[in-house]
Design an enzyme around this catalytic site. Structure first.
Site, PDB file in Angstrom:
ATOM      1  N   HIS A  31       0.828  -1.204   0.000  1.00 38.17           N
ATOM      2  CA  HIS A  31       0.000   0.000   0.000  1.00 38.17           C
ATOM      3  C   HIS A  31       0.870   1.265   0.000  1.00 38.17           C
ATOM      4  CE1 HIS A  31      -3.705   2.304   1.129  1.00 38.17           C
ATOM      5  NE2 HIS A  31      -2.808   3.124   1.638  1.00 38.17           N
ATOM      6  N   GLU A  32       1.789   1.335   0.941  1.00 34.54           N
ATOM      7  CA  GLU A  32       2.640   2.531   1.032  1.00 34.54           C
ATOM      8  C   GLU A  32       3.552   2.627  -0.191  1.00 34.54           C
ATOM      9  OE1 GLU A  32       1.694   4.696   3.049  1.00 34.54           O
ATOM     10  OE2 GLU A  32       0.503   3.424   4.375  1.00 34.54           O
ATOM     11  N   HIS A  57       1.731   4.396  -2.853  1.00 34.51           N
ATOM     12  CA  HIS A  57       1.815   5.852  -2.655  1.00 34.51           C
ATOM     13  C   HIS A  57       3.200   6.347  -3.108  1.00 34.51           C
ATOM     14  CE1 HIS A  57      -1.905   6.743  -0.561  1.00 34.51           C
ATOM     15  NE2 HIS A  57      -1.681   5.871   0.396  1.00 34.51           N
ATOM     16  N   GLU A 103      -4.771   7.777  -3.031  1.00 32.81           N
ATOM     17  CA  GLU A 103      -5.239   6.517  -2.458  1.00 32.81           C
ATOM     18  C   GLU A 103      -5.522   5.487  -3.553  1.00 32.81           C
ATOM     19  OE1 GLU A 103      -4.845   6.420   0.636  1.00 32.81           O
ATOM     20  OE2 GLU A 103      -5.806   4.525   1.158  1.00 32.81           O
TER      21      GLU A 103
HETATM   22 ZN    ZN Z   1      -3.132   5.199   1.835  1.00 32.21          ZN
END
Ligand code: ZN
Length: 501
Positions: A265-266, A269, A295
């Protein structure tokens, strides 16, 4: 030098100053000893004041006016027009909020977050109520100061996180999603199928987890020559500027998905951040579009790639090798079912890919009447529990597992929650378009080939910076208006196959 060039220089310097706060903020969450807190707060507060000063200075206002006169463009998509549009938006928004209100919000939110932490620990809403009342009142005042045209006050708050989006648009999208998602989840629950997720709570040595997650982040395209992965109690990604993007995660020896999917997830980003145009640093064309679009990038890698069958076809054998004592007797199919288990639960951050959106709908449906005053802060717990029961078929046993679970409202983040589900919708729609352009993505993932998708995202979504607002970006990239349908189709296809619906 033209006024436009002077404006860009001014924006760059302000962003450079702001990026110093990012370094200090990252350090605060990762390596700073507890004793450094007070001095760090003073450093950050000084920098925040300096950035605010520059961002609201009359000089900047004059430069924007002069640059606008120099560039009377009629093409809304032209890079110069976009730069001026976003510079003007940021300037107007910052200057419309009186300094007294900015300082009051900052003071109240700091204290409110502390009170919230205590309230959650004791599961005592009464402890948090006076702070919630103040935060709502101040944010309402902010909405009135910023203005909302023919819309509603909530628009002005949402606009801080998702520029250009309105409550009406979000309501329409969320209503469509709700009407199809609630029955899909009910269907899944009715099958009675529950994979043995205790497999994921076996022993996964932290050193092995670290290697395994770092390797996956690298495989999907996060560049460790221009970034790092460290540990923090509340994982986040922070881009300091060109060449330096910091990821954080946290490890639990008895919970495999936390660190692994958290890192993906990170990294998603981070890949967005690394994909921004370095030459445009500090200016709108070198900045991310919105929180929802940010997101979408993290969720695309975490869920659409990282929770796909094709991904685990490639990585399950490696996982078995990395964690032999826990995965020796587990099949790829069982593991895949476990990481895609759908089960209603009380806590948003622990929710699966499907029920997660219901957690967001609920918050959005409470935030709006809170801002208009139709819902009094003191009625939040009962309103929360009523809606929760309606959506999830179960009632939170206490407020810590109900309306006190998230930090957002205590920090003033009213209008923030919708960006999570918007992110899921953007991700689904982008992923569908990538599939159209790039052919059989599953075949690529099962061979460990992620570069085509990563390069496509770089080109289509990261590189343009803020050239397009979120809704326009969706149109440009996918040829369609933003819709909840690609997300519903993704969920329905995945779970029909997994749960035999
Ligand atoms: Zn996030």
């Amino acid at each position: 030098m033209t006024s436009y060039e002077q404006l860009l220089n001014e924006l760059r310097s302000t962003a450079l100053l702001g990026s110093c706060s990012s370094v200090l903020g990252w350090d605060e969450q990762t390596y700073m000893p507890p004793g450094g807190a007070e001095h760090r707060a003073a450093q950050l507060s000084l920098l925040a004041g300096m950035v605010h000063e520059r961002a609201t200075s009359p000089l900047l206002g004059e430069l924007i006016v002069a640059a606008e006169q120099e560039n009377p463009s009629s093409d809304p998509d032209a890079p110069t027009t976009a730069t001026l549009r976003e510079a003007r938006r940021n300037y107007d928004r910052s200057t419309k909020i009186p300094r007294r209100l900015v300082e009051e919000l900052s003071r109240v939110c700091t204290l409110s977050q502390q009170a919230w932490g205590e309230a959650r620990k004791q599961s005592s809403f009464a402890h948090f109520l006076p702070w919630l009342e103040q935060v709502v009142a101040l944010r309402r005042e902010e909405a009135d100061a910023v203005g909302y045209g023919d819309g509603v006050p909530y628009d002005a708050l949402l606009d801080e996180f998702e520029p250009g989006m309105t409550a009406e648009e979000v309501s329409g999208l969320f209503a469509g999603l709700r009407d199809e998602l609630v029955p899909l989840i009910a269907e899944i629950v009715e099958t009675g199928r529950q994979p043995d997720i205790s497999i994921l709570e076996r022993r996964y040595p932290i050193e092995q987890q670290r290697k395994f997650s770092l390797d996956a982040a690298q495989q999907i395209g996060f560049d460790f020559n221009n970034g790092r992965l460290d540990e923090a109690p509340h994982p986040f990604c922070s881009g300091f500027g060109p060449g330096d993007t910091r990821l954080t995660t946290r490890y639990d020896e008895h919970h495999f998905p936390g660190a692994f999917f958290g890192t993906l997830h990170e990294a998603g980003h981070g890949i967005y951040d690394q994909g921004l145009d370095p030459a445009a640093f500090g200016t709108p064309l070198g900045s991310y579009v919105s929180l929802g679009i940010h997101e979408s990038q993290s969720r695309l890698w975490e869920n659409f790639v990282g929770r796909s069958r094709a991904f685990w076809r490639r990585y399950f054998p490696a996982a078995q090798q990395a964690f032999p004592e826990s995965l020796q007797d587990v099949t790829e199919e069982t593991f895949y079912a476990c990481v895609n288990d759908v089960r209603p639960s009380f806590i948003r951050v622990e929710a699966d890919e499907a029920t997660y959106n219901l957690h967001i709908l609920l918050r959005f449906e409470l935030e709006q009447p809170l801002v208009t005053g139709e819902l009094s802060p003191s009625d939040v717990p009962s309103a929360w529990n009523e809606k929760f029961t309606q959506y999830f078929g179960m009632t939170p046993p206490d407020d810590a597992q109900g309306c006190l679970q998230d930090i957002h409202w205590s920090g003033g983040g009213i209008g923030y929650f919708p960006t999570y589900s918007l992110g899921n919708m953007y991700a689904a729609q982008f992923f569908e378009a990538a599939r159209r352009d790039l052919g059989d993505l599953d075949a690529q993932f099962s061979k460990g080939e992620f570069a085509p998708l990563k390069n496509w995202l770089n080109e289509q979504i990261h590189r343009p910076g803020q050239r397009y607002r979120a809704n326009r970006l969706v149109q440009v990239v996918t040829g369609e208006e933003l819709s909840y349908q690609p997300l519903m189709k993704h969920l329905r296809d995945k779970y029909s196959e997994l749960y035999g619906l």
